[in-house]
Design an enzyme around this catalytic site. Structure first.
Site, PDB file in Angstrom:
ATOM      1  N   CYS A  39      41.487  88.841  62.803  1.00  0.00           N
ATOM      2  CA  CYS A  39      41.638  88.375  64.630  1.00  0.00           C
ATOM      3  C   CYS A  39      40.598  87.756  64.527  1.00  0.00           C
ATOM      4  O   CYS A  39      40.500  87.023  65.608  1.00  0.00           O
ATOM      5  CB  CYS A  39      41.002  89.520  65.155  1.00  0.00           C
ATOM      6  SG  CYS A  39      41.715  91.425  65.565  1.00  0.00           S
ATOM      7  N   HIS A  92      36.154  87.761  70.950  1.00  0.00           N
ATOM      8  CA  HIS A  92      36.814  88.300  70.026  1.00  0.00           C
ATOM      9  C   HIS A  92      37.274  89.461  71.737  1.00  0.00           C
ATOM     10  O   HIS A  92      36.924  90.531  71.396  1.00  0.00           O
ATOM     11  CB  HIS A  92      37.594  89.329  68.551  1.00  0.00           C
ATOM     12  CG  HIS A  92      38.510  89.651  68.682  1.00  0.00           C
ATOM     13  ND1 HIS A  92      39.647  88.761  69.354  1.00  0.00           N
ATOM     14  CD2 HIS A  92      38.483  90.429  68.127  1.00  0.00           C
ATOM     15  CE1 HIS A  92      40.484  89.918  68.535  1.00  0.00           C
ATOM     16  NE2 HIS A  92      39.849  90.733  67.761  1.00  0.00           N
ATOM     17  N   ASN A 129      44.861  92.771  72.721  1.00  0.00           N
ATOM     18  CA  ASN A 129      44.205  92.330  71.751  1.00  0.00           C
ATOM     19  C   ASN A 129      45.250  91.308  71.238  1.00  0.00           C
ATOM     20  O   ASN A 129      46.099  91.696  70.642  1.00  0.00           O
ATOM     21  CB  ASN A 129      43.727  93.304  71.241  1.00  0.00           C
ATOM     22  CG  ASN A 129      42.897  92.968  69.951  1.00  0.00           C
ATOM     23  OD1 ASN A 129      43.407  91.523  69.594  1.00  0.00           O
ATOM     24  ND2 ASN A 129      42.360  93.566  68.826  1.00  0.00           N
TER      25      ASN A 129
HETATM   26  N1  ACO Z   1      46.097 107.637  74.160  1.00  0.00           N
HETATM   27  C1  ACO Z   1      45.657 109.132  74.588  1.00  0.00           C
HETATM   28  N2  ACO Z   1      44.572 109.308  73.106  1.00  0.00           N
HETATM   29  C2  ACO Z   1      43.896 108.494  72.610  1.00  0.00           C
HETATM   30  C3  ACO Z   1      45.063 106.989  72.269  1.00  0.00           C
HETATM   31  C4  ACO Z   1      46.268 107.025  72.753  1.00  0.00           C
HETATM   32  N3  ACO Z   1      46.395 105.720  72.907  1.00  0.00           N
HETATM   33  N4  ACO Z   1      44.186 106.963  70.968  1.00  0.00           N
HETATM   34  C5  ACO Z   1      43.490 108.141  70.584  1.00  0.00           C
HETATM   35  N5  ACO Z   1      43.605 108.953  71.482  1.00  0.00           N
HETATM   36  C6  ACO Z   1      42.331 110.225  71.378  1.00  0.00           C
HETATM   37  C7  ACO Z   1      42.343 110.735  69.829  1.00  0.00           C
HETATM   38  O1  ACO Z   1      43.049 111.374  68.807  1.00  0.00           O
HETATM   39  C8  ACO Z   1      41.297 111.330  70.122  1.00  0.00           C
HETATM   40  O2  ACO Z   1      41.391 112.800  70.360  1.00  0.00           O
HETATM   41  P1  ACO Z   1      40.695 113.732  69.828  1.00  0.00           P
HETATM   42  O3  ACO Z   1      39.097 113.262  70.246  1.00  0.00           O
HETATM   43  O4  ACO Z   1      41.132 114.708  70.527  1.00  0.00           O
HETATM   44  O5  ACO Z   1      40.198 113.329  68.317  1.00  0.00           O
HETATM   45  C9  ACO Z   1      40.071 110.775  71.473  1.00  0.00           C
HETATM   46  O6  ACO Z   1      41.753 110.203  72.108  1.00  0.00           O
HETATM   47  C10 ACO Z   1      39.428 109.660  70.500  1.00  0.00           C
HETATM   48  O7  ACO Z   1      40.060 109.099  69.954  1.00  0.00           O
HETATM   49  P2  ACO Z   1      39.508 107.245  69.068  1.00  0.00           P
HETATM   50  O8  ACO Z   1      40.076 106.679  67.946  1.00  0.00           O
HETATM   51  O9  ACO Z   1      37.744 107.638  69.025  1.00  0.00           O
HETATM   52  O10 ACO Z   1      39.186 106.249  70.094  1.00  0.00           O
HETATM   53  P3  ACO Z   1      38.246 104.918  70.201  1.00  0.00           P
HETATM   54  O11 ACO Z   1      37.220 105.510  72.026  1.00  0.00           O
HETATM   55  O12 ACO Z   1      37.613 104.778  68.998  1.00  0.00           O
HETATM   56  O13 ACO Z   1      39.189 104.453  70.566  1.00  0.00           O
HETATM   57  C11 ACO Z   1      39.999 102.264  70.231  1.00  0.00           C
HETATM   58  C12 ACO Z   1      40.611 104.032  70.218  1.00  0.00           C
HETATM   59  C13 ACO Z   1      40.128 101.582  70.850  1.00  0.00           C
HETATM   60  C14 ACO Z   1      41.790 102.068  68.713  1.00  0.00           C
HETATM   61  C15 ACO Z   1      38.980 101.836  69.806  1.00  0.00           C
HETATM   62  O14 ACO Z   1      37.734 102.614  68.521  1.00  0.00           O
HETATM   63  C16 ACO Z   1      38.679 100.590  69.305  1.00  0.00           C
HETATM   64  O15 ACO Z   1      38.849  99.280  69.784  1.00  0.00           O
HETATM   65  N6  ACO Z   1      38.784  99.877  67.940  1.00  0.00           N
HETATM   66  C17 ACO Z   1      38.281  98.396  67.481  1.00  0.00           C
HETATM   67  C18 ACO Z   1      39.548  98.253  67.695  1.00  0.00           C
HETATM   68  C19 ACO Z   1      39.006  96.812  66.891  1.00  0.00           C
HETATM   69  O16 ACO Z   1      37.761  96.038  67.068  1.00  0.00           O
HETATM   70  N7  ACO Z   1      39.689  96.256  65.417  1.00  0.00           N
HETATM   71  C20 ACO Z   1      39.549  94.733  64.977  1.00  0.00           C
HETATM   72  C21 ACO Z   1      40.620  93.314  65.088  1.00  0.00           C
HETATM   73  S1  ACO Z   1      42.258  93.890  65.163  1.00  0.00           S
HETATM   74  C22 ACO Z   1      43.031  93.237  64.478  1.00  0.00           C
HETATM   75  O17 ACO Z   1      41.440  92.219  63.200  1.00  0.00           O
HETATM   76  C23 ACO Z   1      43.650  92.651  64.392  1.00  0.00           C
END
Ligand code: ACO
Length: 337
Positions: free
Chosen positions: A116, A258, A288
């Site tokens: 990224c 990003h 993304n």
């Molecule tokens: N739909 C519904 N529920 C979901 C989904 C979904 N798509 N995904 C996860 N959940 C659930 C989980 O199971 C969890 O449930 P639980 O509380 O019962 O266990 C709850 O939602 C919260 O999950 P988290 O993983 O804590 O959700 P979070 O708020 O952290 O969001 C996300 C997830 C969007 C992936 C976030 O963590 C994020 O944006 N991370 C950064 C990603 C990033 O910056 N990547 C770098 C660049 S990518 C690259 O380099 C290729």
């Protein structure tokens, strides 16, 4: 011109595949909802490449836009630096195919792999080529077909990533010219390389005749752990790039971060003390797009008038590797393509 030349922005372009995939479309094939995706990521829809439409095709179209929009009308290029984690082939790199498709002749062309942060790394590489006198005009591209590496029903990744390409033209110029980039801040932490990975088909999980496809052949991401690292790391890198340019946070007119998650972009602004109104956001429409994210956001910001000539702009990225990078530029007077 005397002294070391600066790298000056001459044009921006973006290209998205035609197929739109909405949150509701995804809710039909996996356990997710429009409400969850919108509130947790800010994404409403993303684009998906058609079968056979690869990073090469998207890069060529984005590059045509960037060169068409070139402020000084010049389209000659002497190097192509392309960032992607979804190349057309494992060998060779995608950049030479792009240069050939654009009819650029026998110019230097190579890929950069920094996930990224790839576009920021590629732009820093271009700045080095220009500063050393190796190239005078460089095409810097970020292009991704992320849908190739998404496990179709993995709600941790499939809802987040989209396909697309962005490109910028840059040339040698004086450091006080509008469009001049400042110094870069780049970093990496391989201790956490497992947080975002695709193991399949490479040294850790080589292809062998008859080997079945496994989950590890697709993108695996520990989103929560990445989220925790993203905001403080991008904020520290942004501060380093601003300090090297001699700009204060208050000087910044636009932050082009990003597009990983709108909560990360807002958190970054909060951490830096920048009004979120100055943050360029297009993740709602594109998701993304990994290495393509920043140049697509630059092109969309330009089209929408979210950046204007003379604006002081901060670019910052964070992603797999882990890698991160930031830089600054003054926005030049670019024509709308
Ligand atoms: N739909 C519904 N529920 C979901 C989904 C979904 N798509 N995904 C996860 N959940 C659930 C989980 O199971 C969890 O449930 P639980 O509380 O019962 O266990 C709850 O939602 C919260 O999950 P988290 O993983 O804590 O959700 P979070 O708020 O952290 O969001 C996300 C997830 C969007 C992936 C976030 O963590 C994020 O944006 N991370 C950064 C990603 C990033 O910056 N990547 C770098 C660049 S990518 C690259 O380099 C290729």
């Amino acid at each position: 011109m005397t002294g070391v030349p600066a790298m000056v922005l001459t044009g921006v372009g973006a290209h998205l595949p035609a197929q739109v995939v909405t949150n509701d479309d995804l809710s039909e094939v996996m356990d997710t909802s429009d409400e969850w995706i919108r509130t947790r990521t800010g994404i409403r829809e993303r684009r998906r490449a058609a079968p056979g439409e690869t990073s090469l095709h998207l890069a060529v179209e984005a590059s045509r836009e960037a060169l068409k929009a070139t402020a000084d009308g010049a389209t000659d290029v002497d190097a192509v630096v392309l960032a992607t984690m979804t190349p057309d082939r494992r060998c060779p790199a995608t950049a030479p195919d792009v240069a050939a498709a654009l009819g650029l002749g026998r110019v230097a062309a190579f890929d950069v792999a920094a996930i990224c942060s790839g576009f920021v790394y590629a732009a820093a590489t271009a700045q080095g080529l220009i500063a050393a006198g190796t190239a005078r005009r460089v095409l810097v591209i970020g292009t991704e077909v992320m849908s190739e590496v998404l496990y179709p029903t993995d709600r941790n990744t499939a809802v987040i990533f989209g396909d697309g390409a962005g490109a910028v033209g840059v040339r040698a110029g004086p450091p006080d010219e509008p469009g001049a980039f400042g110094p870069f801040d780049l970093g990496a932490d391989g201790e956490d390389s497992d947080l975002i990975r695709v193991d399949g088909g490479a040294g850790r999980a080589p292809l062998t005749p008859g080997r079945p496809v496994t989950r590890d052949d697709y993108l695996v991401m520990d989103g929560r752990a990445v989220y925790r690292r993203a905001i403080p790391t991008m904020a520290a890198s942004s501060r380093a790039a601003l300090a090297r340019r001699g700009w204060a946070v208050d000087d910044v007119d636009a932050v082009i971060g990003h597009q990983a998650n709108v909560r990360i972009l807002d958190g970054l602004c909060h951490e830096l003390g920048v009004d979120t109104a100055r943050s360029v956001v297009n993740i709602d429409a594109v998701g993304n797009t990994s290495a393509a994210s920043i140049p697509i956001a630059m092109a969309h910001a330009h089209e929408r008038g979210a950046v204007a000539a003379g604006d002081k702009v901060l670019l910052t990225a964070f992603g797999g590797g882990l890698t991160w990078g930031s830089t600054t530029l003054t926005w030049p007077d670019l024509p709308i393509a």
